[in-house]
Design an enzyme around this catalytic site. Sequence first.
Site: not given
Ligand code: PMP
Length: 290
Positions: A52, A151, A184
């Site tokens: 990622r 990200k 989210e």
């Molecule tokens: N959404 C956002 C905006 C985030 O910053 C994160 C944390 N990385 C997540 C969802 C969760 O992603 P992950 O399970 O890959 O940490």
Amino acid sequence: MGSQIFLDGAFVSRDDAKVSVFDHGLLYGDGIFEGIRSYDGNVFRLQQHIRRLYDSAKSIALEIPYTQEEMTDLVCETLRRNELSSAYIRLVVTRGSGDLGLSPTNCHGARVFIIAEQLAMFSAALYEQGIHAVTAATRRNRSDSLNPKIKSLNYLNNILIKMEALNAGASEAIVLNSEGYVVEGSGENIFVVRDGVLTTPPAYLGALEGITRQAVIELAGELGYVVKQEPFTQHDVYVADEVFLTGTAAEIVPVISVDRRTIGNGAPGSITKRIHEAFTQIVRTDGVRI
Ligand code: PMP
């Protein structure tokens, strides 16, 4: 020994881990990052995090000065140097130092740093009892302005949303997109459970494609639950039997109220608990050993 931070090709002490004020990551949020966790010497789904990261880099035309294999080793080496088998790892790549202009062409070489530390996002009591959440007035950045698959270091939208939660006396906020669909949390994905069926918003609504989210989708399927990726609204959150948030930092956290509506019976639900239990097993085996 103190903590050892990987910065620009070397391990340095916490006090020496400093970056230039001309770094475009600092000046403009021009960079990308990953949050990763290790559990008892297993870096959970490290390959997916590295992938990622490199996808984010490709998308913003940022050249990372290491191969994916080298980066994988650097993450493991950071944990080893800090004698940490269970930790939260922050891997950051910025555009590097440039001048005060926006142009990335003035930046000469990406800056990479890796921090490994102990981190719990909420207290043990909150994981046990569940958290209170509110719906944020601030909407998620539009996907056509900043694609959520990247990200990036641009987390001001997320921070403003987290502030709304804290100002309301809650621990987290539920985020809507500009059309009003649930997306989210401030930095976590969301699942609602109703009549034994799990639903999480599709990533195209503006959510990050979380690695914990993906693990939960797989685990819930293996446990025999139906999992849907469909749009839903605030109303569906209020009337859910269970709500929980997922993320690397947050792990799996039950939500027991949203905007002062009690979710289910006001305690973490049985499906949330089952999935959490299964999750605590795979995080120790599914990944890369340090
Ligand atoms: N959404 C956002 C905006 C985030 O910053 C994160 C944390 N990385 C997540 C969802 C969760 O992603 P992950 O399970 O890959 O940490």
